[in-house]
Motif scaffolding. Structure first.
Motif, short mmCIF file in Angstrom:
data_model
loop_
_atom_site.label_atom_id
_atom_site.label_comp_id
_atom_site.label_asym_id
_atom_site.label_seq_id
_atom_site.Cartn_x
_atom_site.Cartn_y
_atom_site.Cartn_z
N GLN A 179 -4.16 13.79 11.06
CA GLN A 179 -5.44 13.69 10.34
C GLN A 179 -6.04 15.08 10.13
O GLN A 179 -6.56 15.39 9.04
CB GLN A 179 -6.39 12.80 11.14
CG GLN A 179 -7.67 12.47 10.40
CD GLN A 179 -8.44 11.35 11.08
OE1 GLN A 179 -7.85 10.41 11.60
NE2 GLN A 179 -9.75 11.44 11.09
N CYS B 164 -3.79 7.75 7.77
CA CYS B 164 -4.08 8.06 9.17
C CYS B 164 -5.16 7.13 9.71
O CYS B 164 -5.05 6.60 10.82
CB CYS B 164 -4.51 9.51 9.32
SG CYS B 164 -3.14 10.67 9.34
N HIS B 165 -6.24 6.94 8.94
CA HIS B 165 -7.28 6.00 9.37
C HIS B 165 -6.69 4.59 9.51
O HIS B 165 -7.03 3.86 10.45
CB HIS B 165 -8.41 5.98 8.34
CG HIS B 165 -9.30 7.18 8.42
ND1 HIS B 165 -10.16 7.41 9.46
CD2 HIS B 165 -9.46 8.24 7.55
CE1 HIS B 165 -10.83 8.54 9.25
NE2 HIS B 165 -10.42 9.07 8.10
N LEU C 199 -4.54 10.97 4.31
CA LEU C 199 -5.64 10.89 5.27
C LEU C 199 -6.07 9.44 5.46
O LEU C 199 -6.33 8.99 6.59
CB LEU C 199 -6.82 11.74 4.77
CG LEU C 199 -8.05 11.81 5.68
CD1 LEU C 199 -7.69 12.34 7.06
CD2 LEU C 199 -9.12 12.68 5.03
#
Length: 513
Positions: free
Chosen positions: A270, A285-286, A282
């Motif tokens: 991240q 990643c969340h 990104l």
């Protein structure tokens, strides 16, 4: 050069000399002197004479261009301009909507083809393939990546690896898990057999292989791919690829119950994506951090991360990824006791497709056939669909739906089908089956479980299949349909591979580390 091709080349050269002379304000005499005559330049510009190398070098010197630019029409300035345009297109893909980046990549592709710049054209085609992956146009993505492979057919294998990896990801997202593994493993074997131990190419392949290995239940092979990727990482100077590797490694750590280490790996990824401003990755990643928290029982944090991922992907109009996150978000909502919200989220996700046929009792479902002999390509699954990074444990409903993915999206554009996100489509049916089962609607639960079974069986997602067969068997047993329940349990046992085993062929050779 002779014949029509030679005549065309001479005419094109003449037009180029005329254009360059006019741009510089020279007369034919000024261009020709002192070595040639105005009449000679006039004949050359009319395409009626093929000039000698000496004449071309004289003209290039007078026009202030290189010999190569005069004879081919390609200039260093053109290459620089195209590379700058590629950078702009990549930035647009990283930070904005894929549709916007597509237009930029198309302009570069067309201009590079006109000027004969193969390297820039192949880079633009790669970008178009990545755009199509993000928008969920998987067939189009495969076409772009195959175009790159054809364009670079005479180049060393490491140059073609990004396109091979892209094609494998497209097959993974379509649910063709074994074929995705085959493409990646074949490339790894070919690299190692030829002595081309290119760290970047190998890291790209091992990182891409983790997801299909995990979805197929080949955990030992996924763990080994992650170990090799970590060993190769210090030799690669590409922050985006290193971040993608950390995401892949996190999946293997989650499967081993090492959630704190998985979250640390995702935090590294991240941080890199935030520095690089790569918004789609990104968001992934969340997405994965939400999955980690869900596995760890922290459902409030899981919901927060998944909602963040969904909003980021929706803002980039990444329709397929958005609906896949929504399936996992619905799972968290159900586990938090908010089944009405979960069902409302799931119902729109499946694209219009024929409703699954009612099944009184499931017959035995065939287990996946063994992989074809090493060296032979397995056929892609007829009915595909698969998850990009996080594993799924979900389920959804049939019938006409409102399409997710933002204004203007249609069900066909944004929904999950057997050909587009089938692992998550199966997961959505599984979740809706659980919801129906919990409220006592046995008929609807069985219908959803059977629909999920049909989707997942064809993808080869072994772990999900085994769990689904257990759920179906338990439902049938409670209803007193013991023979059908036994069939479901036997089917599940057939899909429950022993640890470390897989329906794939032998593992690819490893590079010298």
């Amino acid at each position: 050069m002779t014949g029509a091709a030679g005549a065309e080349s001479t005419a094109e050269l003449g037009r180029r000399v005329l254009r360059l002379r006019t741009e510089r304000g020279f007369t034919q005499r000024q261009l020709a002197e002192p070595a040639y005559t105005a009449a000679y330049v006039s004949t050359l510009e009319a395409g009626k004479v093929r000039p000698s190398e000496a004449a071309l070098r004289h003209l290039a010197d007078r026009l202030g261009v290189s010999y190569e630019e005069l004879t081919t029409g390609r200039s260093p300035r053109d290459a620089t301009r195209l590379r700058a345009a590629l950078t702009d297109a990549r930035r647009a893909l990283a930070t904005g909507a894929a549709e916007d980046a597509t237009g930029l990549f198309e302009e570069v592709r067309d201009e590079a083809e006109r000027l004969g710049f193969a390297e820039e054209r192949s880079a633009a085609l790669l970008g178009l393939g990545d755009c199509a992956l993000e928008t969920g146009e998987l067939t189009l993505a495969r076409d772009h990546f195959e175009d790159v492979e054809r364009l670079l057919a005479g180049e060393p294998l490491p140059r073609r690896i990004p396109a091979i990896r892209g094609r494998a990801v497209a097959h993974l997202l379509a649910g063709e898990l074994r074929y995705s593994c085959y493409l990646l493993e074949s490339a790894i074997d070919e690299l190692n057999a030829s002595g081309l131990h290119d760290p970047y190419a190998l890291l790209l392949l091992y990182t891409a292989a983790i997801a299909p290995y995990m979805d197929m239940g080949a955990h030992a092979r996924a763990v080994r791919a992650a170990e090799l990727a970590l060993a190769l990482a210090p030799s690669v100077d590409d922050p985006g690829l290193i971040a993608r590797m950390h995401r892949g490694v996190a999946r293997t750590l989650i499967a081993e119950g090492r959630t704190a280490e998985a979250d640390a790996s995702l935090a590294k990824a991240q941080e890199l994506y935030e520095q690089l401003r790569i918004h789609t990755d990104l968001a992934h990643c969340h997405w994965m951090r939400g999955y980690v928290h869900a596995q760890d029982g922290n459902l409030e944090r899981a919901e927060r991360e998944l909602r963040t991922a969904r909003d980021m992907l929706a803002s980039k109009r990444a329709a397929l990824f958005t609906v896949q996150v929504e399936v996992e978000l619905a799972d968290v909502l159900r586990r938090r006791g908010r089944t009405a919200e979960a069902e409302a989220l799931l119902l729109p996700l499946l694209a219009r497709s024929p409703a699954p046929e009612p099944v009184d009792a499931p017959g035995p479902v065939e287990t996946p056939e063994p992989a074809t002999a090493p060296g032979a390509a397995p056929e892609p699954a007829t009915t595909p669909g698969a998850a990009p990074e996080p594993a799924t444990a979900p389920g959804a409903a049939p019938g006409p739906m409102t399409a997710p993915g933002g204004p203007g999206a249609t069900a066909d554009e944004a929904g999950l089908t057997a050909e587009r996100g089938a692992v998550h489509a199966g997961g959505a049916h599984r979740l809706l089956g659980l919801i129906a089962d919990e409220r006592g609607d046995v008929e609807a639960a069985e219908e959803h479980y059977c629909a999920a079974l049909s989707l997942l069986e064809r993808t080869g997602a072994a772990g999900d299949l085994a769990d689904l067969c257990r759920l179906l068997g338990d439902l049938l047993r409670r209803e007193g349909r013991l023979e059908a329940a036994m069939d479901a349990y036997r089917t599940g046992l057939g899909h429950r591979a022993a640890p470390g085993t897989t329906t794939l062929g032998p593992a690819p050779a490893e590079p010298p580390m």
